[in-house]
Design a protein around this motif. Structure first.
Motif, mmCIF file in Angstrom:
data_model
loop_
_atom_site.group_PDB
_atom_site.id
_atom_site.type_symbol
_atom_site.label_atom_id
_atom_site.label_comp_id
_atom_site.label_asym_id
_atom_site.label_seq_id
_atom_site.Cartn_x
_atom_site.Cartn_y
_atom_site.Cartn_z
ATOM 1 N N ASN A 13 47.216 54.081 48.487
ATOM 2 C CA ASN A 13 46.838 52.659 48.468
ATOM 3 C C ASN A 13 45.319 52.461 48.528
ATOM 4 O O ASN A 13 44.844 51.338 48.384
ATOM 5 N N THR A 14 44.575 53.528 48.730
ATOM 6 C CA THR A 14 43.120 53.430 48.858
ATOM 7 C C THR A 14 42.471 52.659 47.710
ATOM 8 O O THR A 14 41.593 51.827 47.954
ATOM 9 N N PRO A 15 42.862 52.857 46.452
ATOM 10 C CA PRO A 15 42.226 52.089 45.374
ATOM 11 C C PRO A 15 42.427 50.579 45.472
ATOM 12 O O PRO A 15 41.748 49.823 44.791
ATOM 13 N N LEU A 16 43.338 50.131 46.334
ATOM 14 C CA LEU A 16 43.600 48.702 46.456
ATOM 15 C C LEU A 16 42.618 47.987 47.382
ATOM 16 O O LEU A 16 42.706 46.777 47.546
ATOM 17 N N PHE A 17 41.669 48.735 48.004
ATOM 18 C CA PHE A 17 40.741 48.042 48.901
ATOM 19 C C PHE A 17 39.300 48.549 48.868
ATOM 20 O O PHE A 17 38.382 47.755 49.032
ATOM 21 N N CYS A 33 39.083 45.760 41.659
ATOM 22 C CA CYS A 33 38.895 46.700 42.755
ATOM 23 C C CYS A 33 39.324 48.102 42.348
ATOM 24 O O CYS A 33 38.605 49.075 42.607
ATOM 25 N N VAL A 34 40.469 48.229 41.729
ATOM 26 C CA VAL A 34 40.970 49.545 41.315
ATOM 27 C C VAL A 34 39.984 50.204 40.350
ATOM 28 O O VAL A 34 39.672 51.395 40.485
ATOM 29 N N GLY A 35 39.460 49.433 39.413
ATOM 30 C CA GLY A 35 38.474 49.983 38.475
ATOM 31 C C GLY A 35 37.228 50.469 39.189
ATOM 32 O O GLY A 35 36.742 51.581 38.922
ATOM 33 N N LYS A 36 36.710 49.677 40.093
ATOM 34 C CA LYS A 36 35.512 50.072 40.835
ATOM 35 C C LYS A 36 35.802 51.284 41.724
ATOM 36 O O LYS A 36 34.969 52.182 41.850
ATOM 37 N N THR A 37 36.983 51.316 42.322
ATOM 38 C CA THR A 37 37.347 52.447 43.181
ATOM 39 C C THR A 37 37.363 53.747 42.378
ATOM 40 O O THR A 37 36.904 54.785 42.873
ATOM 41 N N CYS A 38 37.877 53.708 41.168
ATOM 42 C CA CYS A 38 37.901 54.925 40.331
ATOM 43 C C CYS A 38 36.488 55.466 40.129
ATOM 44 O O CYS A 38 36.261 56.675 40.223
#
Length: 187
Positions: free
Chosen positions: A95-99, A20-25
């Motif tokens: 915390n946004t990158p966590l979801f 998720c963190v990778g995709k959020t970036c």
């Protein structure tokens, strides 16, 4: 379809969070994550008698969900009292990158600690199974900072968040009149 509220196995949860963190970036780099202000400041009243103020909204670029569902998550933070709640609200943006990179994420209303001390997230998701997978993985993150036994989530298939905000009666209570997750009204 019913989903039990509970944690995912630790290793699987942390792998999902890392993906998720990778995709959020990537999504952040493409400006696909937004912080609309439409719902900020609304006060939500829940069937357990609590009220909570929406302090942030997060949404991503995506087409309308094919399998909409609402996800409600609640938890109580350990060691956060008084003015520290305002600090948590500010830092929680981190915390946004966590979801947002989880498959199916559409939007989230961030609710400040309610009159019972619980924080809530009111999400729209594309796919009930995806919402459950996210919430079960999130459990492992939340258990690091939450009061033991305070984490809960409820997946409500077939509902859209904005429809529920406009007509809270759409969240029929299947588990009693005082279900912690059921929205009664909003201002």
């Amino acid at each position: 379809m019913s989903f039990d509220s509970g944690p995912a196995p630790r290793a699987a949860a942390w792998r999902a969070v890392a993906r998720c963190v990778g995709k959020t970036c990537v999504m952040l780099a493409r400006s696909q994550v937004h912080l609309p202000r439409n719902n900020v400041g609304r006060v939500l009243r829940f069937a357990d008698g609590s009220t909570a103020r929406v302090y942030r909204e997060t949404a991503v670029d995506r087409i309308s969900p094919a399998e909409p569902c609402v996800l409600v998550v609640a938890f109580k933070l350990r060691l956060v009292r008084g003015k520290a709640h305002r600090f948590f609200e500010a830092e929680s943006l981190l915390n946004t990158p966590l979801f947002v990179g989880f498959p199916g994420f559409v939007s989230k209303l961030w609710c400040a600690h309610d009159t019972n001390g619980a924080y809530r997230g009111l999400y729209e998701w594309d796919g009930a199974a995806r919402a459950h997978d996210y919430a079960a993985a999130l459990w492992r993150v939340l258990e690091l900072v939450s009061v033991p036994g305070s984490i809960s989530y409820k997946v409500l298939p077939g509902l859209r968040r904005d429809e529920v905000l406009a007509d809270p009666a759409r969240m029929a209570a299947a588990e009693g009149d005082r279900a912690w997750w059921r929205l009664l009204s909003q201002a």
